[in-house]
Design a protein around this motif. Structure first.
Motif, PDB file in Angstrom:
ATOM      1  N   MET A   1       0.822  -1.196   0.000  1.00 34.85           N
ATOM      2  CA  MET A   1       0.000   0.000   0.000  1.00 34.85           C
ATOM      3  C   MET A   1       0.861   1.252   0.000  1.00 34.85           C
ATOM      4  SD  MET A   1      -3.422  -0.391   1.993  1.00 34.85           S
ATOM      5  CE  MET A   1      -4.348  -1.837   2.170  1.00 34.85           C
ATOM      6  N   THR A   2       2.015   1.166   0.648  1.00 35.78           N
ATOM      7  CA  THR A   2       2.902   2.329   0.680  1.00 35.78           C
ATOM      8  C   THR A   2       3.406   2.635  -0.726  1.00 35.78           C
ATOM      9  OG1 THR A   2       3.590   1.705   2.895  1.00 35.78           O
ATOM     10  CG2 THR A   2       4.984   3.279   1.758  1.00 35.78           C
ATOM     11  N   ASN A   3       3.802   1.608  -1.484  1.00 36.09           N
ATOM     12  CA  ASN A   3       4.287   1.819  -2.852  1.00 36.09           C
ATOM     13  C   ASN A   3       3.189   2.386  -3.745  1.00 36.09           C
ATOM     14  OD1 ASN A   3       6.755   0.829  -2.117  1.00 36.09           O
ATOM     15  ND2 ASN A   3       6.392  -1.222  -2.946  1.00 36.09           N
ATOM     16  N   ALA A   4       1.929   2.008  -3.497  1.00 37.26           N
ATOM     17  CA  ALA A   4       0.814   2.494  -4.302  1.00 37.26           C
ATOM     18  C   ALA A   4       0.282   3.820  -3.757  1.00 37.26           C
ATOM     19  CB  ALA A   4      -0.300   1.456  -4.339  1.00 37.26           C
ATOM     20  N   LYS A  30     -11.453  -4.530  -4.022  1.00 34.79           N
ATOM     21  CA  LYS A  30     -11.032  -5.805  -4.598  1.00 34.79           C
ATOM     22  C   LYS A  30      -9.611  -5.684  -5.135  1.00 34.79           C
ATOM     23  CE  LYS A  30     -15.640  -7.265  -5.902  1.00 34.79           C
ATOM     24  NZ  LYS A  30     -16.536  -7.632  -6.978  1.00 34.79           N
ATOM     25  N   ALA A  31      -8.897  -6.800  -5.075  1.00 35.02           N
ATOM     26  CA  ALA A  31      -7.546  -6.830  -5.637  1.00 35.02           C
ATOM     27  C   ALA A  31      -7.633  -6.525  -7.134  1.00 35.02           C
ATOM     28  CB  ALA A  31      -6.918  -8.198  -5.399  1.00 35.02           C
ATOM     29  N   GLY A  32      -6.738  -5.665  -7.609  1.00 33.64           N
ATOM     30  CA  GLY A  32      -6.715  -5.303  -9.026  1.00 33.64           C
ATOM     31  C   GLY A  32      -7.617  -4.135  -9.384  1.00 33.64           C
ATOM     32  N   GLU A  33      -8.472  -3.716  -8.442  1.00 29.32           N
ATOM     33  CA  GLU A  33      -9.374  -2.591  -8.681  1.00 29.32           C
ATOM     34  C   GLU A  33      -8.552  -1.298  -8.746  1.00 29.32           C
ATOM     35  OE1 GLU A  33     -12.988  -0.366  -6.286  1.00 29.32           O
ATOM     36  OE2 GLU A  33     -12.717  -2.501  -5.979  1.00 29.32           O
ATOM     37  N   LYS A  34      -8.875  -0.420  -9.696  1.00 32.12           N
ATOM     38  CA  LYS A  34      -8.142   0.842  -9.849  1.00 32.12           C
ATOM     39  C   LYS A  34      -8.740   1.884  -8.913  1.00 32.12           C
ATOM     40  CE  LYS A  34      -6.235   0.152 -14.269  1.00 32.12           C
ATOM     41  NZ  LYS A  34      -4.872   0.427 -14.497  1.00 32.12           N
ATOM     42  N   ILE A  35      -7.848   2.504  -8.101  1.00 33.85           N
ATOM     43  CA  ILE A  35      -8.260   3.597  -7.224  1.00 33.85           C
ATOM     44  C   ILE A  35      -7.180   4.686  -7.292  1.00 33.85           C
ATOM     45  CG2 ILE A  35      -9.666   2.195  -5.683  1.00 33.85           C
ATOM     46  CD1 ILE A  35      -7.378   2.113  -3.729  1.00 33.85           C
ATOM     47  N   GLU A  36      -7.531   5.885  -6.916  1.00 34.73           N
ATOM     48  CA  GLU A  36      -6.598   7.002  -6.986  1.00 34.73           C
ATOM     49  C   GLU A  36      -5.632   6.981  -5.811  1.00 34.73           C
ATOM     50  OE1 GLU A  36      -8.463  10.820  -7.540  1.00 34.73           O
ATOM     51  OE2 GLU A  36      -9.977   9.950  -8.844  1.00 34.73           O
ATOM     52  N   GLU A  37      -4.430   7.525  -6.054  1.00 32.49           N
ATOM     53  CA  GLU A  37      -3.439   7.655  -4.989  1.00 32.49           C
ATOM     54  C   GLU A  37      -4.037   8.458  -3.849  1.00 32.49           C
ATOM     55  OE1 GLU A  37       0.178   9.448  -6.371  1.00 32.49           O
ATOM     56  OE2 GLU A  37       0.671   7.731  -7.594  1.00 32.49           O
ATOM     57  N   GLY A  38      -3.646   8.054  -2.610  1.00 30.25           N
ATOM     58  CA  GLY A  38      -4.096   8.771  -1.441  1.00 30.25           C
ATOM     59  C   GLY A  38      -5.424   8.278  -0.889  1.00 30.25           C
ATOM     60  N   ASN A  39      -6.103   7.416  -1.608  1.00 33.52           N
ATOM     61  CA  ASN A  39      -7.364   6.882  -1.107  1.00 33.52           C
ATOM     62  C   ASN A  39      -7.113   5.912   0.054  1.00 33.52           C
ATOM     63  OD1 ASN A  39      -9.072   8.284  -2.782  1.00 33.52           O
ATOM     64  ND2 ASN A  39      -9.469   6.568  -4.180  1.00 33.52           N
ATOM     65  N   THR A  40      -8.165   5.702   0.814  1.00 32.30           N
ATOM     66  CA  THR A  40      -8.080   4.820   1.977  1.00 32.30           C
ATOM     67  C   THR A  40      -8.714   3.474   1.660  1.00 32.30           C
ATOM     68  OG1 THR A  40      -8.191   6.716   3.469  1.00 32.30           O
ATOM     69  CG2 THR A  40      -8.728   4.559   4.400  1.00 32.30           C
ATOM     70  N   ILE A  41      -8.038   2.418   2.087  1.00 29.82           N
ATOM     71  CA  ILE A  41      -8.574   1.064   1.974  1.00 29.82           C
ATOM     72  C   ILE A  41      -8.821   0.578   3.396  1.00 29.82           C
ATOM     73  CG2 ILE A  41      -8.118  -1.317   1.304  1.00 29.82           C
ATOM     74  CD1 ILE A  41      -6.447  -0.277  -0.970  1.00 29.82           C
ATOM     75  N   SER A  42     -10.052   0.170   3.648  1.00 32.30           N
ATOM     76  CA  SER A  42     -10.398  -0.358   4.977  1.00 32.30           C
ATOM     77  C   SER A  42     -10.185  -1.874   4.992  1.00 32.30           C
ATOM     78  CB  SER A  42     -11.859  -0.056   5.314  1.00 32.30           C
ATOM     79  OG  SER A  42     -12.043   1.338   5.430  1.00 32.30           O
TER      80      SER A  42
END
Length: 177
Positions: A1-4, A30-42
């Motif tokens: 997550m840090t690299n992304a 989901k794994a492989g789902e595209k999200i913007e940098e800085g977003n939060t994953i719970s």
């Protein structure tokens, strides 16, 4: 997550029988789902296998112990033995001490009293004989003289008789069942 360049947020911690303590059970993306940098994953993190306290079941009946152990999310295995100090049907001992914390679904072995051991009945065994001649399966007792030869103790008709030879004392006769 840090690299992304994503932020991880622990939304919950749950018990899991399948996922090791400290590992991620699930995430909201989901794994492989595209999200913007800085977003939060719970994420939901595993607390490992649920820990439960073992109840005291010594002195209880098997039925009572099964209920208590099931309620505590434990399994039970039982065996039986005689006890001069514990009433028949009551639990003598348990394999895991009460109050101890263990993984849920652990099996607790209990020993159930059969009560006092009955006194053994005396066993009478007939004396063993090296010869089986003269024995009968009809249950009637027959007598055989020790040391007498079969040819001198039979009439020509095949019936048995006592030999009147020397040493005719009771000590020379054996009881044969």
């Amino acid at each position: 997550m840090t690299n992304a360049k994503l932020i991880m947020k622990v939304s919950d911690r749950k018990w899991s029988d399948k996922v090791a303590k400290g590992k991620v059970i699930s995430q909201d993306k989901k794994a492989g789902e595209k999200i913007e940098e800085g977003n939060t994953i719970s994420v939901v993190i595993s607390k490992g296998v649920e820990q439960v306290k073992v109840p005291k079941v010594e002195g209880e009946t098997l039925e009572e112990a099964q209920k208590a152990l099931k309620k505590a999310k434990l399994k039970v295995d039982s065996s039986r033995t005689y006890s001069s100090s514990v009433e028949e049907g009551k639990i003598i001992s348990q394999s895991i001490a009460s109050g101890k914390t263990v993984d849920k679904n652990t099996t607790v072995k209990v020993v159930i009293s059969l009560g006092k051991e009955p006194e053994p009945e005396p066993v009478y065994r007939p004396s063993s004989s090296s010869s089986s001649s003269g024995s009968s399966s009809s249950g009637r007792k027959s007598y055989r003289r020790s040391g007498s030869s079969s040819s001198s103790s039979r009439k020509s008709s095949g019936s048995k008789k006592k030999s009147s030879g020397g040493g005719d004392s009771i000590n020379n006769w054996n009881l044969v069942n």
